[in-house]
Design a protein around this motif. Sequence first.
Motif, PDB file in Angstrom:
ATOM      1  N   TYR A 238      -9.333 -75.613  44.821  1.00 51.05           N
ATOM      2  CA  TYR A 238      -8.531 -75.734  46.005  1.00 51.05           C
ATOM      3  C   TYR A 238      -8.737 -74.843  46.982  1.00 51.05           C
ATOM      4  O   TYR A 238      -8.871 -75.099  48.164  1.00 51.05           O
ATOM      5  CB  TYR A 238      -7.132 -76.116  45.342  1.00 51.05           C
ATOM      6  N   TRP A 239      -8.505 -73.554  46.591  1.00 49.37           N
ATOM      7  CA  TRP A 239      -8.608 -72.500  47.621  1.00 49.37           C
ATOM      8  C   TRP A 239     -10.102 -72.401  48.218  1.00 49.37           C
ATOM      9  O   TRP A 239      -9.881 -72.359  49.600  1.00 49.37           O
ATOM     10  CB  TRP A 239      -8.071 -71.186  46.979  1.00 49.37           C
ATOM     11  N   LEU A 240     -10.873 -72.483  47.455  1.00 48.73           N
ATOM     12  CA  LEU A 240     -12.429 -72.537  48.204  1.00 48.73           C
ATOM     13  C   LEU A 240     -12.661 -73.562  48.770  1.00 48.73           C
ATOM     14  O   LEU A 240     -13.115 -73.185  50.060  1.00 48.73           O
ATOM     15  CB  LEU A 240     -13.340 -72.440  46.904  1.00 48.73           C
ATOM     16  N   LYS A 241     -12.416 -74.814  48.411  1.00 47.97           N
ATOM     17  CA  LYS A 241     -12.850 -75.816  49.236  1.00 47.97           C
ATOM     18  C   LYS A 241     -11.899 -75.800  50.548  1.00 47.97           C
ATOM     19  O   LYS A 241     -12.398 -76.425  51.651  1.00 47.97           O
ATOM     20  CB  LYS A 241     -12.408 -77.289  48.337  1.00 47.97           C
ATOM     21  N   ASN A 242     -10.942 -75.454  50.694  1.00 47.36           N
ATOM     22  CA  ASN A 242      -9.895 -75.597  51.946  1.00 47.36           C
ATOM     23  C   ASN A 242      -9.930 -74.142  52.841  1.00 47.36           C
ATOM     24  O   ASN A 242      -9.754 -74.274  53.835  1.00 47.36           O
ATOM     25  CB  ASN A 242      -8.283 -75.521  51.454  1.00 47.36           C
ATOM     26  N   ASN A 243     -10.693 -73.205  52.300  1.00 48.62           N
ATOM     27  CA  ASN A 243     -10.917 -72.043  53.083  1.00 48.62           C
ATOM     28  C   ASN A 243     -12.006 -71.445  53.462  1.00 48.62           C
ATOM     29  O   ASN A 243     -12.305 -70.801  54.232  1.00 48.62           O
ATOM     30  CB  ASN A 243      -9.987 -70.802  52.331  1.00 48.62           C
ATOM     31  N   VAL A 244     -13.318 -72.111  52.682  1.00 46.91           N
ATOM     32  CA  VAL A 244     -14.692 -71.615  52.990  1.00 46.91           C
ATOM     33  C   VAL A 244     -15.121 -71.779  54.561  1.00 46.91           C
ATOM     34  O   VAL A 244     -14.742 -73.160  55.104  1.00 46.91           O
ATOM     35  CB  VAL A 244     -15.770 -72.276  52.107  1.00 46.91           C
ATOM     36  N   GLY A 245     -15.510 -71.070  55.252  1.00 49.68           N
ATOM     37  CA  GLY A 245     -15.777 -71.215  56.877  1.00 49.68           C
ATOM     38  C   GLY A 245     -14.616 -70.841  57.563  1.00 49.68           C
ATOM     39  O   GLY A 245     -14.962 -70.774  58.950  1.00 49.68           O
ATOM     40  N   LYS A 246     -13.504 -70.670  57.046  1.00 48.03           N
ATOM     41  CA  LYS A 246     -12.208 -70.317  57.956  1.00 48.03           C
ATOM     42  C   LYS A 246     -11.968 -68.974  57.741  1.00 48.03           C
ATOM     43  O   LYS A 246     -11.278 -68.311  58.436  1.00 48.03           O
ATOM     44  CB  LYS A 246     -11.352 -71.337  57.537  1.00 48.03           C
ATOM     45  N   ILE A 247     -12.113 -68.330  56.815  1.00 54.66           N
ATOM     46  CA  ILE A 247     -11.914 -66.834  56.331  1.00 54.66           C
ATOM     47  C   ILE A 247     -13.016 -66.381  55.862  1.00 54.66           C
ATOM     48  O   ILE A 247     -13.916 -67.005  55.211  1.00 54.66           O
ATOM     49  CB  ILE A 247     -10.645 -66.915  55.390  1.00 54.66           C
ATOM     50  N   PRO A 248     -13.252 -65.140  56.060  1.00 55.72           N
ATOM     51  CA  PRO A 248     -14.250 -64.234  55.447  1.00 55.72           C
ATOM     52  C   PRO A 248     -14.473 -64.562  53.642  1.00 55.72           C
ATOM     53  O   PRO A 248     -13.387 -64.271  53.082  1.00 55.72           O
ATOM     54  CB  PRO A 248     -14.095 -62.861  55.660  1.00 55.72           C
ATOM     55  N   MET A 249     -15.596 -64.681  53.284  1.00 58.10           N
ATOM     56  CA  MET A 249     -15.662 -65.027  51.955  1.00 58.10           C
ATOM     57  C   MET A 249     -17.127 -64.640  51.427  1.00 58.10           C
ATOM     58  O   MET A 249     -17.962 -64.890  52.111  1.00 58.10           O
ATOM     59  CB  MET A 249     -15.320 -66.591  51.700  1.00 58.10           C
ATOM     60  N   THR A 250     -17.040 -64.190  50.364  1.00 65.05           N
ATOM     61  CA  THR A 250     -18.400 -63.681  49.670  1.00 65.05           C
ATOM     62  C   THR A 250     -18.303 -63.731  48.186  1.00 65.05           C
ATOM     63  O   THR A 250     -17.434 -64.396  47.396  1.00 65.05           O
ATOM     64  CB  THR A 250     -18.585 -62.095  49.520  1.00 65.05           C
ATOM     65  N   GLU A 251     -19.459 -63.780  47.510  1.00 68.76           N
ATOM     66  CA  GLU A 251     -19.584 -64.272  46.015  1.00 68.76           C
ATOM     67  C   GLU A 251     -18.339 -63.199  45.360  1.00 68.76           C
ATOM     68  O   GLU A 251     -17.728 -63.698  44.243  1.00 68.76           O
ATOM     69  CB  GLU A 251     -20.906 -63.816  45.565  1.00 68.76           C
ATOM     70  N   ILE A 252     -18.296 -61.898  45.663  1.00 70.19           N
ATOM     71  CA  ILE A 252     -17.412 -61.121  45.060  1.00 70.19           C
ATOM     72  C   ILE A 252     -15.967 -61.411  45.336  1.00 70.19           C
ATOM     73  O   ILE A 252     -15.143 -61.397  44.372  1.00 70.19           O
ATOM     74  CB  ILE A 252     -17.844 -59.620  45.447  1.00 70.19           C
ATOM     75  N   SER A 253     -15.855 -61.575  46.610  1.00 68.65           N
ATOM     76  CA  SER A 253     -14.136 -61.851  47.023  1.00 68.65           C
ATOM     77  C   SER A 253     -13.662 -63.241  46.393  1.00 68.65           C
ATOM     78  O   SER A 253     -12.604 -63.389  45.969  1.00 68.65           O
ATOM     79  CB  SER A 253     -14.152 -62.031  48.520  1.00 68.65           C
ATOM     80  N   ALA A 254     -14.692 -64.123  46.361  1.00 69.22           N
ATOM     81  CA  ALA A 254     -14.435 -65.475  45.499  1.00 69.22           C
ATOM     82  C   ALA A 254     -14.183 -65.130  44.071  1.00 69.22           C
ATOM     83  O   ALA A 254     -13.106 -65.891  43.608  1.00 69.22           O
ATOM     84  CB  ALA A 254     -15.550 -66.522  45.710  1.00 69.22           C
TER      85      ALA A 254
END
Length: 596
Positions: free
Chosen positions: A326-342
């Motif tokens: 849920y978090w991934l789908k709703n936040n990708v492209g909106k907040i900084p995100m990498t493989e490690i932070s995810a």
Amino acid sequence: MIKERLAKLRSLMQENHIQYYIIPTNDYHLSEYVGEYFGARKYMSGFTGSAGVLLVGLEEAGLWTDGRYYIQAERQLEGSTITLFKQGSEGVPVMEDYLKSVLKDHENIGFDGRVIPAKMGCGLESYVQAHGGQVIYDKDLVGQIWEDRPALSMEPAFLLDEKYTGESAKSKLARVREKMAERHADVHVLTSLDDIAWLLNIRGNDVACNPVILSYAAVTKDKVYLFAHEEKFDAAMKDYFAQNGVCLMPYNDIYEWLKTIPASASVMYNKEKINFSIYKNIPAQSPVTDCENPTLLMKAVKNDTEISNLIKAHIKDGVAFTKFMYWLKNNVGKIPMTEISASDYLEQCRRSQDGFIELSFDTICAYKENAAMMHYSAHGDQNAVLEPEGLLLVDSGGQYYEGTTDITRTMALGPVSDEIKKHYTAVLKGMLNLANAHFLYGCIGLNLDILARGPMWDMGIDYRCGTGHGVGYLLNVHEAPNGFRWKRVPERDDGAVLEAGMVTTDEPGVYIEGSHGIRIENELVCRKGEKNEYGQFMYFETITFAPIDLDVIDTKYMTAADLERLNRYHKMVYDTISGYLTEEEREWLKVYTRPL
């Protein structure tokens, strides 16, 4: 750096009259995953995968690993002077056969006998001696080079209550001793860490993600000699040992103790599971029974308590993963995100669950082409930034008091190609085919693998690994002897008859180098079904509860039966975990488990 280490090793080899030196991945217990102290192969080669063996000659060196690691190994061995041998590929010899082809008469081979399986060591010793050479097995040459080698783990151990295990250690020991009596064995030598932990209902933290204790055990008719570092156990555990006839001995004393076994005593062990040094210290005149450890099948067949607990663990794990998705789908492209932070966020979701202990393996969080490496690991500058496009594959799991989990989901972060959707739908069909199998008792994974692999084979592609593996109970995430694969692989002990109570993963995939990787994984419990004139029918119960990404499915490749299976699974997911979610998460889950 690797070249310098190889040069130092070769110098020591010459001093000890060794022409070829073998460095496997193993610890002293031949474990699949090992503690930092046992990273000799990684230290000498730079290859970080969990499986492989390094053979170093005075002039050349080779590393053997399986299809999960071909891409990774090619990258990590670049510039090392080490040749990659793609184990299992056509025309590639196994390490032992290659060694025999290059070894000259009167030449010697060496290895640390504590990390080489007895069966392999005996085979090499027989060959080398027949050609006038010697096997030198008492030299840890890497240890002489490795100046900053980590210490052996001294993490504390703990008891696992019977409300989790469903059976006491006394009961388990009685069952093992019955098997010993059938074999007329006086002493059973047991060195595999998960078998010892299961048998005595103890757990530890000596191997990351594997809650085991560095230990050896020798079971006699009235005692258990447990060889382990005493400081791992508190007073309560020592009292528990005394109540169960367990004599605590220093960890390294196993080798000298074995020499004291009376010549008349019959010894039972599995030559593939004990190390070569253990084997060489058992009195040569002792009658021997070389057989499968009875604990192997006992621990693979989960009892009713364990299965009930496992379902609870998977509900918690499903809630954690769904919150992450849920978090991934709703936040990708909106907040900084990498493989490690995810990956870190998913771990936080798991840690918030009651009864969580640790991860069951290092999370594989792989974006786009990185997912084509089955066991990819993000680290340092190898840490892709996630954008609102392409696929993200996340293979992860947790260790809970209620059991061990392993789940993979591949999710769209944005637009994907029609080819990716076709591949994704084929993987989904294969996973559902196997999960819904009905079969007669007596089948092994070899009989059923085609159900999962078939949709990929129909497209003329394959995945270079098994379709599934057994899973331990608060133990190793990879557990023999059950599994799914299409052909026998000598190094994988997963060809057992599928018994009611066994837990096996179902994880077909597609891996396209340079483009994408797809895997969808659920865990299955084998159950008894109808019994009629044709025999006992069996089926699987799925115990993984998390949505499968509907955004990547192309329904034109699905039959009515496929859709019914998917919709039924998603209804079960929603009914099972929706009550543990926030209102926003629940509404999102309703959309992502909607019937197609």
